[in-house]
Design an enzyme around this catalytic site. Structure first.
Site, mmCIF file in Angstrom:
data_model
loop_
_atom_site.group_PDB
_atom_site.id
_atom_site.type_symbol
_atom_site.label_atom_id
_atom_site.label_comp_id
_atom_site.label_asym_id
_atom_site.label_seq_id
_atom_site.Cartn_x
_atom_site.Cartn_y
_atom_site.Cartn_z
ATOM 1 N N ASN A 67 6.457 9.180 -8.141
ATOM 2 C CA ASN A 67 5.139 9.658 -7.712
ATOM 3 C C ASN A 67 5.210 10.999 -6.987
ATOM 4 O OD1 ASN A 67 5.015 6.574 -7.891
ATOM 5 N ND2 ASN A 67 2.847 7.133 -7.816
ATOM 6 N N LYS A 71 3.727 14.517 -8.479
ATOM 7 C CA LYS A 71 2.378 14.820 -7.996
ATOM 8 C C LYS A 71 2.291 15.744 -6.784
ATOM 9 C CE LYS A 71 0.394 10.363 -9.457
ATOM 10 N NZ LYS A 71 -0.306 9.154 -8.983
ATOM 11 N N SER A 156 1.977 6.938 3.875
ATOM 12 C CA SER A 156 1.429 5.593 4.011
ATOM 13 C C SER A 156 2.518 4.594 4.417
ATOM 14 C CB SER A 156 0.717 5.193 2.707
ATOM 15 O OG SER A 156 -0.103 4.081 2.889
ATOM 16 N N ASP A 234 -10.092 9.132 4.852
ATOM 17 C CA ASP A 234 -9.168 8.142 4.296
ATOM 18 C C ASP A 234 -9.770 6.746 4.496
ATOM 19 O OD1 ASP A 234 -6.988 6.305 3.939
ATOM 20 O OD2 ASP A 234 -5.553 7.874 4.480
ATOM 21 N N HIS A 267 -6.654 9.552 1.017
ATOM 22 C CA HIS A 267 -5.307 8.977 1.078
ATOM 23 C C HIS A 267 -4.449 9.384 -0.124
ATOM 24 C CE1 HIS A 267 -2.733 6.036 3.118
ATOM 25 N NE2 HIS A 267 -2.409 5.504 1.950
#
Length: 289
Positions: A67, A71, A156, A234, A267
């Site tokens: 990820n 990204k 996160s 978020d 988020h």
């Protein structure tokens, strides 16, 4: 780790004159095959002994090692600053433990960067994997990396991992940063679900993996301020992330913290991509030595 197999390269892509490379290996710590990704910046030094410092990136719930690499856009600044990016997966995979894939916030893709104490989840030892096994693999197989100059960051659940791993091992990392971290997991549903299953019912065991609890043991060992970016739009901010709890804990012990509330950001990796250059620059400054 004696006799651990050499990681196998499974893919590579050139990017900003460096290379994203993905590797597979068997992890004795986790008891399964694991993947990790590395971005190697281009070598700007004529010296064959030049080594790149390392920035570990820990991803969030449901993510893999890919990820961040696909990204974030972090490679542009990492290339310019000469920093290698190392992104491990987020949990063991392929063990087929009953219930491991029943929900997106626990089990597969949700290792929470701890060492599980519940026998059923004994393979969930992402803390040991990130702190001990992975750096050893890098040392033994990638001579262009200097793991003695390392920093750590994440998003996160991975922001939670970065903060707690750093606070438990300040001698191993030059700096830490996080995007929208789960900053006080003992007081949020994600953390309570994970900790009760992985660690059992003892709140003292939970506190060992909670950044807000750990920072209260601060003893002036942090030389570089902790950098946190948090979007104020978020959807998880109020119930799951609780950055203000961490901020208050830092204030109570005079721990250096830069908490930036970013208006209108959520988020997602759109948020991360917007501010990742600031984080790379933050770590580059600390990694100069």
């Amino acid at each position: 780790m004696a006799g651990a197999e050499k990681p196998t390269e499974v893919s590579r892509w050139k990017m900003f004159e460096g290379y994203n490379r993905r590797y597979n290996h068997f992890s004795p710590t986790l008891g399964c095959s694991m993947t990790f990704s590395i971005f190697f910046p281009p070598s700007s030094s004529p010296s064959p002994t030049h080594k790149f410092p390392v920035l570990y990136w820990l991803s969030g719930l449901t993510c893999t090692d890919e990820n961040f690499i696909a990204k974030s856009g972090a490679q542009r600044m990492a290339s310019a600053k000469g920093i290698a990016l190392v992104a491990p997966d987020t949990s063991p995979r392929g063990l087929n433990i009953e219930g491991e894939a029943d929900s997106w916030d626990f089990g597969v893709g949700a290792g929470f960067y701890l060492n599980a104490m519940n026998e059923k989840w004994k393979n969930w030892r992402m803390y040991d994997y990130v702190v001990n096994e992975l750096p050893k693999i890098l040392d033994e197989n990638f001579e262009q990396l200097d793991t003695s100059r390392a920093s750590i960051s994440g998003h996160s659940m991975g922001g939670h991992g970065a903060l707690t791993i750093y606070l438990k091992n300040p001698e191993k990392y030059k700096s830490v940063s996080a995007f929208a971290p789960v900053a006080n997991p003992i007081n949020c549903p994600w953390g309570q679900k994970a900790f009760s299953n992985y660690l059992g019912s003892s709140k003292s065991d939970w506190e060992e993996y909670d950044a807000t609890c750990l920072i209260k043991k601060f003893n002036n060992t942090i030389s570089t301020p902790i950098l946190i970016d948090q979007g104020d739009d978020d959807k998880f901010l109020k119930d799951q992330l609780l950055p203000r709890n961490f901020e208050e804990a830092c204030k109570s012990v005079n721990a250096p913290l830069i908490l930036r509330m970013q208006p209108g950001y959520d988020h997602s990796y759109f948020f991360i991509a917007t501010f990742i250059d600031d984080h790379i620059a933050h770590h580059a400054q600390a990694l100069k030595g």
